[in-house]
Design a protein around this motif. Structure first.
Motif, short mmCIF file in Angstrom:
data_model
loop_
_atom_site.label_atom_id
_atom_site.label_comp_id
_atom_site.label_asym_id
_atom_site.label_seq_id
_atom_site.Cartn_x
_atom_site.Cartn_y
_atom_site.Cartn_z
N ALA A 68 -17.07 -18.15 -40.20
CA ALA A 68 -16.48 -17.87 -38.89
C ALA A 68 -15.44 -18.93 -38.57
O ALA A 68 -15.63 -20.12 -38.85
CB ALA A 68 -17.58 -17.87 -37.83
N SER A 69 -14.34 -18.49 -37.94
CA SER A 69 -13.28 -19.41 -37.56
C SER A 69 -13.76 -20.28 -36.39
O SER A 69 -14.75 -19.98 -35.73
CB SER A 69 -12.06 -18.60 -37.13
N LEU A 70 -13.00 -21.32 -36.11
CA LEU A 70 -13.38 -22.24 -35.02
C LEU A 70 -13.56 -21.52 -33.68
O LEU A 70 -14.59 -21.70 -33.02
CB LEU A 70 -12.34 -23.38 -34.92
N THR A 107 -24.12 -6.47 -37.13
CA THR A 107 -23.22 -6.23 -38.26
C THR A 107 -21.90 -5.63 -37.76
O THR A 107 -20.82 -6.05 -38.21
CB THR A 107 -23.89 -5.28 -39.28
N ALA A 108 -21.98 -4.71 -36.82
CA ALA A 108 -20.75 -4.13 -36.25
C ALA A 108 -19.91 -5.23 -35.60
O ALA A 108 -18.68 -5.27 -35.77
CB ALA A 108 -21.11 -3.05 -35.23
N PHE A 109 -20.56 -6.13 -34.92
CA PHE A 109 -19.84 -7.24 -34.27
C PHE A 109 -19.15 -8.12 -35.33
O PHE A 109 -17.97 -8.45 -35.19
CB PHE A 109 -20.82 -8.07 -33.42
N MET A 165 -15.17 -8.80 -35.92
CA MET A 165 -14.59 -10.15 -35.97
C MET A 165 -13.73 -10.33 -37.22
O MET A 165 -12.69 -10.97 -37.20
CB MET A 165 -15.69 -11.23 -35.93
N CYS A 166 -14.17 -9.73 -38.34
CA CYS A 166 -13.38 -9.80 -39.58
C CYS A 166 -12.07 -9.04 -39.42
O CYS A 166 -11.01 -9.50 -39.83
CB CYS A 166 -14.18 -9.23 -40.75
#
Ligand code: ST9
Ligand code: ZN
Length: 332
Positions: A104-106, A295-297, A301-302
């Motif tokens: 995950a990004s910052l 998982t959908a979340f 995010m991806c």
């Protein structure tokens, strides 16, 4: 062993592929651990926790009683707070920080750390440490919520007594360097108490009170107290019910089970036989978005470029494992 001969070899090679890629393997079951012989240490109650947990649950019952008196928008807000705090556990503490099953990004890590404080389930560092010993020494003295000690102990009892010394002894040997190196995790740990007061109690209470004139009583007992207790119990059911009731399509030799009801309440975390068989899979299930809001979340995010490197077990590996060690139910 639990997996048996050639099966074990195959399982280990899978773990090396994905586990090594995550930079950690301390959430993989340790076959070599043996519980110490002799009498078990005496149970030592922590009365402060027993009293606070009882009061909290009484407060939640009062919240249930207040539901008909609340404005509908307050209930919507309470549900949103449920989702947010639950994601702080599922997508945050669990799937990133305990298992490193995706990156995950910052900005996303900051968001999930804030959401995690809203869930008030110990700081991320402590949660992930306890969770890694739970996987590595599952159902033994070194498992903080050892389900062989019964439903109540694995549900909430473990938070009301001193830990078994083996939990601490084994926990101290875990590699937690990735957590120590994560500034977001360390920052949340440093300011944990303050962040909980603000995110778990003040913020959920003040929004309905300030923005749509909900009574202070309803604002406090519904989106703060009742919502908190619901998230706690949904989480704890993964440790209790999902270690006792359900099928074991992936590994019939372990306790964790596939439990639909738990999955629903826990945003996709009740596919627990799958999860303990393949702890590095970012989806904690082979069925994608099915009953799996988390998982959908993460997929969203991806898509937004805020997350990457989702670890997924191949269909072939899953099928091979089901055939080798599953209970034959095959229906997840
Ligand atoms: C809560 C947590 O609810 C829930 C976690 C659930 C996990 C679920 C997993 C399921 C899968 C994921 C699904 C998610 C689904 C989500 C769905 C959402 C809708 N290793 O702790 P102390 C050290 S919290 C290494 O005091 P005691 C420790 O560092 C609720 N070391 O032990 C310390 O060392 P030092 C709110 C360890 O005295 C020393 O030992 N919070 C480890 O036995 C003493 O530590 C509460 O209710 C380790 N594993 O007390 C309070 N563990 O002195 C919770 C400890 O050097 N906790 N150490 O600093 C407590 O009050 C206490 O921990 C205690 C034990 C009374 C339980
Ligand atoms: Zn896990």
């Amino acid at each position: 062993t639990r997996n048996g001969g050639a099966g074990m070899e195959k399982a280990l090679s899978n773990q090396e592929d994905l586990g090594g890629d995550r930079g950690m393997t301390d959430d993989i079951f340790d076959e070599s651990y043996c519980e110490k012989e002799g009498p078990k240490p005496a149970r030592r109650y922590v009365w402060r926790n027993i009293i606070l947990m009882s009061l909290l649950h009484l407060g939640a019952l009062y919240g249930l009683w207040l539901i008909p008196a609340a404005k509908p928008v307050t209930l919507v807000w309470g549900s949103l707070c449920f989702l947010l705090s639950a994601l702080g556990i599922t997508a945050g503490a669990h799937r990133i920080w305990s298992h490193r099953s995706y990156k995950a990004s910052l900005p996303l890590r900051i968001f999930l750390a804030i959401a995690n404080s809203m869930a008030f389930q110990n700081d991320i560092y402590e949660w992930a440490r306890d969770h890694r010993v739970h996987h590595k020494f599952s159902e033994t003295d070194a498992d903080p919520h050892n389900a062989t000690r019964g439903f109540f102990f694995s549900h909430v009892g473990w938070l009301l007594v001193r830990k078994h010394p083996d939990v601490i002894e084994k926990g101290r040997k875990l590699d937690l360097s990735d957590l120590k190196a994560d500034k977001v995790v360390m920052f949340q740990r440093r300011f944990y108490k303050l962040s909980v007061v603000v995110m778990c109690f003040l913020f959920p209470t003040l929004v309905p009170w300030c923005f749509w004139g909900e009574s202070l009583r309803n604002s406090f007992f519904l989106p703060a107290i009742l919502r908190y207790v619901l998230v706690l119990n949904a989480t704890w059911l993964v440790n209790s019910a999902a270690h006792m009731f359900g099928n074991r399509p992936y590994d019939r030799n372990i306790n964790p089970r596939e439990n639909r009801l738990v999955t629903f309440g826990a945003l996709g975390e009740g596919f627990h036989n799958y999860h303990h068989t393949f702890p590095y899979d970012y989806s904690t299930s082979e069925f994608g978005w099915h009953y799996n809001f988390t998982t959908a979340f993460i997929d969203l995010m991806c898509l937004l470029g805020l997350a990457s490197d989702r670890k997924k077990v191949s269909k072939e590996t899953i099928l091979a494992r089901k055939t080798r060690t599953g209970d034959g139910s095959h229906n997840g």
